[in-house]
Design an enzyme around this catalytic site. Sequence first.
Site, PDB file in Angstrom:
ATOM      1  N   SER A 236      45.267  46.061  36.790  1.00  0.00           N
ATOM      2  CA  SER A 236      45.955  47.353  36.810  1.00  0.00           C
ATOM      3  C   SER A 236      47.360  47.190  36.247  1.00  0.00           C
ATOM      4  O   SER A 236      47.951  46.092  36.322  1.00  0.00           O
ATOM      5  CB  SER A 236      46.041  47.884  38.242  1.00  0.00           C
ATOM      6  OG  SER A 236      46.868  49.036  38.320  1.00  0.00           O
TER       7      SER A 236
ATOM      8  N   TYR B 204      48.162  46.588  46.950  1.00  0.00           N
ATOM      9  CA  TYR B 204      47.372  46.803  45.735  1.00  0.00           C
ATOM     10  C   TYR B 204      47.976  46.089  44.521  1.00  0.00           C
ATOM     11  O   TYR B 204      47.279  45.334  43.822  1.00  0.00           O
ATOM     12  CB  TYR B 204      47.246  48.303  45.462  1.00  0.00           C
ATOM     13  CG  TYR B 204      46.361  48.629  44.284  1.00  0.00           C
ATOM     14  CD1 TYR B 204      44.977  48.623  44.419  1.00  0.00           C
ATOM     15  CD2 TYR B 204      46.894  48.938  43.037  1.00  0.00           C
ATOM     16  CE1 TYR B 204      44.149  48.916  43.348  1.00  0.00           C
ATOM     17  CE2 TYR B 204      46.088  49.234  41.957  1.00  0.00           C
ATOM     18  CZ  TYR B 204      44.715  49.219  42.117  1.00  0.00           C
ATOM     19  OH  TYR B 204      43.897  49.504  41.050  1.00  0.00           O
TER      20      TYR B 204
END
Length: 270
Positions: free
Chosen positions: A144, A158
Amino acid sequence: MSLPSKVRPTMLVTGASAGIGAALAREYARHGWDLILTARRAAPLEALAAELTQTGAAVAVLTEDLADPDAPARLVSEIARRGLHVDGLANNAGFSRTSGFLNTDPDDHRAMTQVMLGAPVELARRLAPGMVGRGFGRILNVASLAGRMPATGGDTLYGPIKSFLIKASQGLHLELRGTGVHVTALCPGYTLTEFHDVNGTREEVSSAYPGWMWQTAEHVARVGYAACEANRAQVTPGIVNNLLAGLAKHLPDRMALNMVGGHAKRLKRI
């Protein structure tokens, strides 16, 4: 090295039931790959398999929950039992929790680290030797843009998990250089998928960030496929996303943290 043209390679895609995972499955099928699809939900996998079969791809469906530490071993064992081999691995499964570190159930934290960190590492370790032995393989780890940015509050784990996945991909990329096995970390920014529906932030992120910051899963899949074929260690789709990551990298830590600190506040998470 490439496989003989008469042989269709097989790609295992985790988290293939929707979003980037489903888009990757379609992209690889479009380029002549057979598929092994896995996720927790059987119905969308079966629907995708039926769609891809119409393109001439052979598709196997294996339902697994990668939050279970035993799932990677079961998955690889079942693939072998069916007489299949894996030429490519797309580690895509993932989710986030944005309610804040102290408000998130420890079981959810444990599941996040297992699904997005433990499972990708174990699957790569179990499947890469066969790829090296055949002189051909592809490992595409869906990380990501968050992994290239300072961590944010609210979805506290995350970004760090994705940062680990990027670094692990880079290391494996170097280790397998010259073996015929390509390793790439794909680092998308905001992408139109079910991801934000699952963590309950769809309405908030849609209003907090302009439309030009969003990309489609199909575009992300095309970029990821091309980068892995070119054996790039890392790719981030989109000029704006690369500018943001570059800016965060070169700013002093305090300024970079302030830059991303508004993220959770915009989402009303902290």
